[in-house]
Design a protein around this motif. Structure first.
Motif, short mmCIF file in Angstrom:
data_model
loop_
_atom_site.label_atom_id
_atom_site.label_comp_id
_atom_site.label_asym_id
_atom_site.label_seq_id
_atom_site.Cartn_x
_atom_site.Cartn_y
_atom_site.Cartn_z
N GLU A 71 0.82 -1.21 0.00
CA GLU A 71 0.00 0.00 0.00
C GLU A 71 0.86 1.26 0.00
OE1 GLU A 71 -3.96 -1.71 2.34
OE2 GLU A 71 -2.32 -0.80 3.48
N ARG A 72 1.93 1.27 0.78
CA ARG A 72 2.79 2.46 0.83
C ARG A 72 3.49 2.68 -0.51
NH1 ARG A 72 5.28 6.14 4.39
NH2 ARG A 72 6.31 7.61 2.99
N LEU A 73 4.01 1.62 -1.10
CA LEU A 73 4.68 1.76 -2.39
C LEU A 73 3.69 2.26 -3.45
CD1 LEU A 73 6.98 -1.39 -2.44
CD2 LEU A 73 7.68 0.99 -2.11
N ALA A 74 2.48 1.72 -3.43
CA ALA A 74 1.47 2.17 -4.39
C ALA A 74 1.15 3.64 -4.20
CB ALA A 74 0.20 1.33 -4.24
N ALA A 75 1.11 4.10 -2.95
CA ALA A 75 0.85 5.51 -2.67
C ALA A 75 1.96 6.40 -3.19
CB ALA A 75 0.65 5.71 -1.18
N GLU A 76 3.17 5.83 -3.36
CA GLU A 76 4.30 6.59 -3.89
C GLU A 76 4.36 6.55 -5.41
OE1 GLU A 76 6.33 8.47 -2.23
OE2 GLU A 76 5.77 7.93 -0.18
N GLY A 77 3.35 5.93 -6.04
CA GLY A 77 3.32 5.88 -7.49
C GLY A 77 3.89 4.63 -8.10
N VAL A 78 4.21 3.63 -7.26
CA VAL A 78 4.77 2.37 -7.75
C VAL A 78 3.62 1.45 -8.18
CG1 VAL A 78 6.11 0.33 -7.11
CG2 VAL A 78 6.75 2.58 -6.21
N GLY A 79 3.78 0.80 -9.31
CA GLY A 79 2.87 -0.26 -9.68
C GLY A 79 3.25 -1.52 -8.92
N VAL A 80 2.38 -2.02 -8.06
CA VAL A 80 2.74 -3.13 -7.18
C VAL A 80 2.12 -4.44 -7.66
CG1 VAL A 80 3.09 -1.67 -5.15
CG2 VAL A 80 0.84 -2.66 -5.58
N VAL A 81 2.86 -5.51 -7.46
CA VAL A 81 2.34 -6.86 -7.66
C VAL A 81 2.11 -7.44 -6.28
CG1 VAL A 81 2.73 -9.13 -8.65
CG2 VAL A 81 3.61 -7.09 -9.83
N VAL A 82 0.85 -7.67 -5.96
CA VAL A 82 0.48 -8.22 -4.66
C VAL A 82 0.56 -9.73 -4.76
CG1 VAL A 82 -1.33 -8.35 -2.90
CG2 VAL A 82 -1.07 -6.26 -4.28
N HIS A 83 1.30 -10.35 -3.85
CA HIS A 83 1.50 -11.80 -3.89
C HIS A 83 0.87 -12.48 -2.68
CE1 HIS A 83 3.82 -15.22 -2.18
NE2 HIS A 83 3.40 -15.75 -3.32
N GLY A 84 0.30 -13.65 -2.91
CA GLY A 84 -0.19 -14.48 -1.82
C GLY A 84 -0.51 -15.86 -2.33
N ARG A 85 -0.95 -16.71 -1.42
CA ARG A 85 -1.37 -18.06 -1.82
C ARG A 85 -2.89 -18.18 -1.86
NH1 ARG A 85 2.09 -21.80 2.19
NH2 ARG A 85 1.33 -20.20 3.63
N ASP A 86 -3.57 -17.30 -1.11
CA ASP A 86 -5.04 -17.30 -1.08
C ASP A 86 -5.55 -16.30 -2.11
OD1 ASP A 86 -7.69 -16.06 -0.04
OD2 ASP A 86 -7.54 -17.92 1.09
N VAL A 87 -6.27 -16.78 -3.10
CA VAL A 87 -6.69 -15.93 -4.21
C VAL A 87 -7.58 -14.80 -3.74
CG1 VAL A 87 -7.96 -15.86 -6.39
CG2 VAL A 87 -6.47 -17.80 -5.89
N ALA A 88 -8.59 -15.12 -2.91
CA ALA A 88 -9.56 -14.10 -2.50
C ALA A 88 -8.90 -12.99 -1.69
CB ALA A 88 -10.68 -14.76 -1.68
N ARG A 89 -8.04 -13.36 -0.76
CA ARG A 89 -7.37 -12.35 0.07
C ARG A 89 -6.43 -11.48 -0.76
NH1 ARG A 89 -4.94 -15.45 5.17
NH2 ARG A 89 -3.24 -14.10 4.55
N THR A 90 -5.71 -12.11 -1.67
CA THR A 90 -4.76 -11.37 -2.50
C THR A 90 -5.48 -10.42 -3.43
OG1 THR A 90 -3.32 -13.32 -2.40
CG2 THR A 90 -2.76 -11.62 -4.00
N GLU A 91 -6.54 -10.88 -4.06
CA GLU A 91 -7.33 -10.04 -4.95
C GLU A 91 -7.95 -8.87 -4.18
OE1 GLU A 91 -7.65 -9.99 -8.10
OE2 GLU A 91 -7.33 -12.00 -8.94
N LYS A 92 -8.34 -9.11 -2.94
CA LYS A 92 -8.96 -8.06 -2.12
C LYS A 92 -7.97 -6.92 -1.88
CE LYS A 92 -11.51 -7.37 2.21
NZ LYS A 92 -10.65 -6.41 2.89
#
Length: 266
Positions: free
Chosen positions: A25-46
């Motif tokens: 979230e902080r990197l995104a607020a700085e203008g970075v395009g972030v790739v959110v990673h996880g193993r749980d699809v629903a939580r990661t998509e959220k």
């Protein structure tokens, strides 16, 4: 302060909750395009949807980094749109076990999940950073790497390995424009920690309000110079700085964000 990060892309492993989520979230607020990673699809998509809803750019990568197959899936998704400039190796697991309880199999699995998972990401993503002449690798470590407790020895040891590999990588990346650093959090107040402390507070005599509980818990379990737990946003701020061009002259460093818990001069 403008961290000059607009337009960069970052993969933050283990960012579907907790500390990793705050970093993304902080990197995104700085203008970075972030790739959110996880193993749980629903939580990661959220998490990705929340970042987009706040005006940021976010993609999703799903996979178990403790396997080569999972790592390939994550890297493939991360690189689908553009190169990765910033790798934050945050993913890892923790279990409160004694020496008697931590079997050799537990040690092996913990090392696989906490250390080799990061190595997989480094080996797959750093070569393209080198070719482009700029990049950041930030490893999330911890004070237990240098001042381990008697409990959860398997976890303490993996933190030490994470610190060590980050410095070795910095030496390897000399003169390439790519840096490698460690952010070492102290005890951070993520949701499950607050729930745990609130649950055991009556038996420990820490009081009833959260302010009383936090003071008592810090005093009895993690005494430090600030008298409180750290917040995920404070770790995220340190990561954002080390990710930025403002930190070009910082490499092989261990940035402790622990309220003064670790008391040495190194």
């Amino acid at each position: 302060m403008d961290l000059q990060l607009a337009g960069k892309r970052a993969l933050v492993t283990g960012s579907s909750s907790g500390l990793g989520k705050a970093i993304a979230e902080r990197l995104a607020a700085e203008g970075v395009g972030v790739v959110v990673h996880g193993r749980d699809v629903a939580r990661t998509e959220k998490v990705a949807a929340e970042i987009r809803g706040a005006g940021g750019r976010a993609a999703v990568a799903i996979g178990d980094l403790s396997t080569d197959e999972g790592a390939e899936l994550v890297v493939g998704a991360a690189l689908a749109d553009a190169p990765i400039d910033i790798l934050v190796n945050n993913a890892g697991a923790y279990a409160q076990l004694s020496w008697a309880e931590a079997t050799p199999e537990t040690w092996r699995a913990t090392y696989e999940g906490n250390v080799i998972s990061g190595v997989r990401m480094i080996q797959r993503l750093v070569p393209q950073m080198r070719r482009r002449g700029w990049g950041r690798v930030i490893t999330i470590g911890g004070g237990l790497a240098t001042q381990p407790m008697a409990s959860h020895p398997q976890y303490n040891a993996t933190l030490a390995a994470r610190h060590n590999l980050a410095v070795s990588l910095a030496r390897e990346l000399k003169d390439t424009g790519v840096t490698s650093n460690v952010v070492a959090p102290g005890a951070i107040l993520v949701d499950h920690v607050k729930e745990l402390l609130t649950g055991i507070a009556p038996a420990r005599g820490w009081g009833e309000t959260w302010e009383e509980i936090e003071r008592g818990a810090v005093r009895d379990t993690i005494p430090n110079d600030t008298g409180r737990f750290g917040r995920p946003e404070e770790i995220a701020a340190a990561v954002a700085y080390l990710s930025s061009p403002l930190a070009d002259y910082v490499s092989g460093a261990n940035l402790r964000v622990d309220g003064g818990t670790i008391r040495n001069v190194a």
